[in-house]
Design a protein around this motif. Structure first.
Motif, short mmCIF file in Angstrom:
data_model
loop_
_atom_site.label_atom_id
_atom_site.label_comp_id
_atom_site.label_asym_id
_atom_site.label_seq_id
_atom_site.Cartn_x
_atom_site.Cartn_y
_atom_site.Cartn_z
N GLU A 101 1.01 9.53 -5.36
CA GLU A 101 1.42 10.89 -5.02
C GLU A 101 2.34 11.46 -6.08
OE1 GLU A 101 3.15 10.32 -1.19
OE2 GLU A 101 1.24 10.49 -0.10
N ALA A 102 3.25 10.63 -6.62
CA ALA A 102 4.14 11.10 -7.68
C ALA A 102 3.35 11.46 -8.93
CB ALA A 102 5.19 10.03 -8.00
N GLN A 103 2.33 10.64 -9.26
CA GLN A 103 1.49 10.93 -10.42
C GLN A 103 0.72 12.23 -10.21
OE1 GLN A 103 -1.34 7.86 -11.31
NE2 GLN A 103 -2.34 9.02 -12.94
N PHE A 156 0.82 -1.21 0.00
CA PHE A 156 0.00 0.00 0.00
C PHE A 156 0.86 1.26 0.00
CE2 PHE A 156 -3.68 -2.61 1.32
CZ PHE A 156 -4.63 -2.05 0.48
N ARG A 157 1.96 1.22 0.76
CA ARG A 157 2.82 2.40 0.80
C ARG A 157 3.44 2.67 -0.56
NH1 ARG A 157 8.05 2.84 4.68
NH2 ARG A 157 8.82 1.31 3.18
N ARG A 158 3.86 1.60 -1.25
CA ARG A 158 4.43 1.78 -2.57
C ARG A 158 3.39 2.33 -3.54
NH1 ARG A 158 7.56 -3.33 -4.58
NH2 ARG A 158 8.64 -2.80 -2.64
N ALA A 159 2.16 1.79 -3.46
CA ALA A 159 1.09 2.29 -4.33
C ALA A 159 0.77 3.75 -4.02
CB ALA A 159 -0.16 1.43 -4.17
N LYS A 160 0.78 4.09 -2.73
CA LYS A 160 0.51 5.47 -2.34
C LYS A 160 1.59 6.41 -2.86
CE LYS A 160 -0.17 8.43 1.71
NZ LYS A 160 -0.16 8.50 3.19
#
Length: 448
Positions: free
Chosen positions: A199-201, A191-195
């Motif tokens: 956020e970068a997008q 989840f942290r990686r997806a978040k």
């Protein structure tokens, strides 16, 4: 240094596993022996829910402790009691015992001539343990046995949950928790990686929008200057000055909001301000030229920088079906002459595209321009067959965000919880005298 940093980051999940296994080993190990210490007290309370320090047996005998234990067992409630010497373990005794015992429940500690109490929110209502302790202490003076029995008698009916089966090894309770924690750790990292990717997008989309919206703000400023209105001129009246002031305020507001924007969604407020300012500008121009005041209409669909529309015309986007769209006079004239309208295009990875086909980041951009005209329902109809239209017609776009509330986990006392309760909820360890607590031992309103 780079190699070391990479190794440290890669070892994160392994370090967590090692820490959890270490915790499991500690929980299975015998309690540390320190005569009369917190470890002994916690170990005794896990077995029988009542602990009496050796130095206090002359004031509260073993037979009295056994009788109190039987009363708690009969009530079958997670109530824990300790009798310790004055100032034995310092001010944080109640909090520390709760941590070491690791079971949701109601805890009471007699020391220094007072009875202190606290409870987990799943075991008893906020502030109740303290109030019961205060009443028991006041009605029984310094009689330890009478005070503790009075406390248990009053607390048992109000305590939620059932007594703890101490014959079951705590390790068997903790093992599933550890396994769940290991699984949760993997989910957390995913989840942290997806978040982080999301956020970068969002940051990239905001920068893409910033360039486009800055162009719109600049075009609005150019129109303000081109109008060449002097509020102090002899032919200027109060209505004209009001229109001009509103246009200037909208211009300044749009610049400020764009500077403050943190997410693509924030752009909606910027284009709302630009639309309001352009209408004030159009109204001012009509007053100065002695023309009828413009009707409040949506901006020109082809390019919102053209200002308010003047009529609706039938139009078909490339490869799409015909629909009625609001356009400015210049675009209406072009289309009447068989020419293409002046469409607002923006740069994309596929080259220049109309803003309605440039990606979901442009939804707040368009939504702000049309928010005052039923934007939630108007735009999907205008954009049928386009990229933004497909997105805006989904239930997710139309649904309002959830407000407040949220899911609240419900539980009752008597569960093994280790030391993972929120220690910041404690109101401090300076418990009030006479069991009254005076707010000092209120544990954040009675909750741990």
């Amino acid at each position: 240094m780079r190699t070391l940093a990479r190794r440290s980051r890669g070892a994160g999940p392994l370090a967590l596993v090692a820490a959890l296994l270490g915790l499991l080993m500690l929980l299975q190990a015998p309690a540390a022996s320190a005569a009369g210490g917190l470890s002994d007290a916690a170990a005794a309370m896990k077995k029988g829910q009542v602990y009496v320090a050796p130095a206090m047996t002359s004031r509260f005998s073993q037979s009295q402790a056994d009788a109190l234990t039987k009363k708690i067992d009969k009530a079958d409630k997670p109530i824990f009691v300790a009798v310790i010497p004055d100032k034995a373990f310092g001010k944080a005794t109640l909090q520390d015992l709760r941590t070491l015992v690791g079971v949701d429940g109601v805890y009471a500690v007699w020391h220094d001539g007072t009875l202190d109490a606290g409870g987990d929110r799943g075991a008893m209502g906020a502030g109740q343990p303290q109030r019961i302790a205060g009443a028991a202490a006041r009605s029984n003076g310094g009689d330890i046995d009478a005070t503790l029995n009075s406390f248990v008698d009053q607390a048992a009916p109000q305590t939620k949950g059932t007594g703890v089966n101490h014959s079951t090894s705590i390790a068997w309770v903790v093992i599933p928790v550890v396994l769940l924690a290991l699984a949760g750790a993997g989910v957390f990292f995913l989840f942290r990686r997806a978040k982080q990717r999301k956020e970068a997008q969002a940051r990239a989309e905001l920068e893409q929008l910033r360039r486009v919206v800055d162009e719109d703000i600049t075009a609005f400023g150019v129109e303000l200057e081109r109008l060449d209105f002097n509020p102090a001129a002899a032919d200027a009246d109060d209505t004209q000055r009001t229109d001009y002031s509103q246009a200037l305020d909208s211009y300044d507001k749009s610049k400020r909001l764009m500077d403050e924007a943190k997410r693509p969604e924030d752009v909606k407020q910027v284009t709302e301000a630009i639309e309001e300012g352009r209408f004030s500008l159009a109204t001012l121009a009509a007053r100065r030229e002695k023309r009828p005041l413009p009707e409040r209409r949506p901006p020109c669909f082809m390019d919102p920088r053209h200002g308010p529309s003047v009529k609706d015309v039938d139009w078909s986007p490339a490869g799409g079906s015909a629909r009625s769209v609001p356009v400015c006079q210049a675009d209406a004239d072009r289309m009447a002459a068989g020419l293409d309208p002046a469409i607002r295009t923006v740069d994309t990875e596929q080259g220049p595209q109309p803003y309605w086909n440039a990606g979901p980041a442009y939804a707040p951009y368009a939504g702000g321009y049309y928010s005052g005209f039923g934007g939630g329902g108007l735009l999907p109809g205008l954009l049928v067959g386009t990229m933004l239209g497909s997105m805006m017609s989904t239930p997710a776009y139309a649904a309002a965000p959830m407000m407040g509330g949220g899911y609240q986990d419900q539980y009752e006392g008597g569960d093994f919880t280790g030391a993972d309760f929120n220690a910041s909820d404690f109101g401090g360890g300076d418990f009030g005298g006479g069991g009254d607590f005076g707010g000092g031992g209120d544990f954040g309103g009675g909750d741990w």
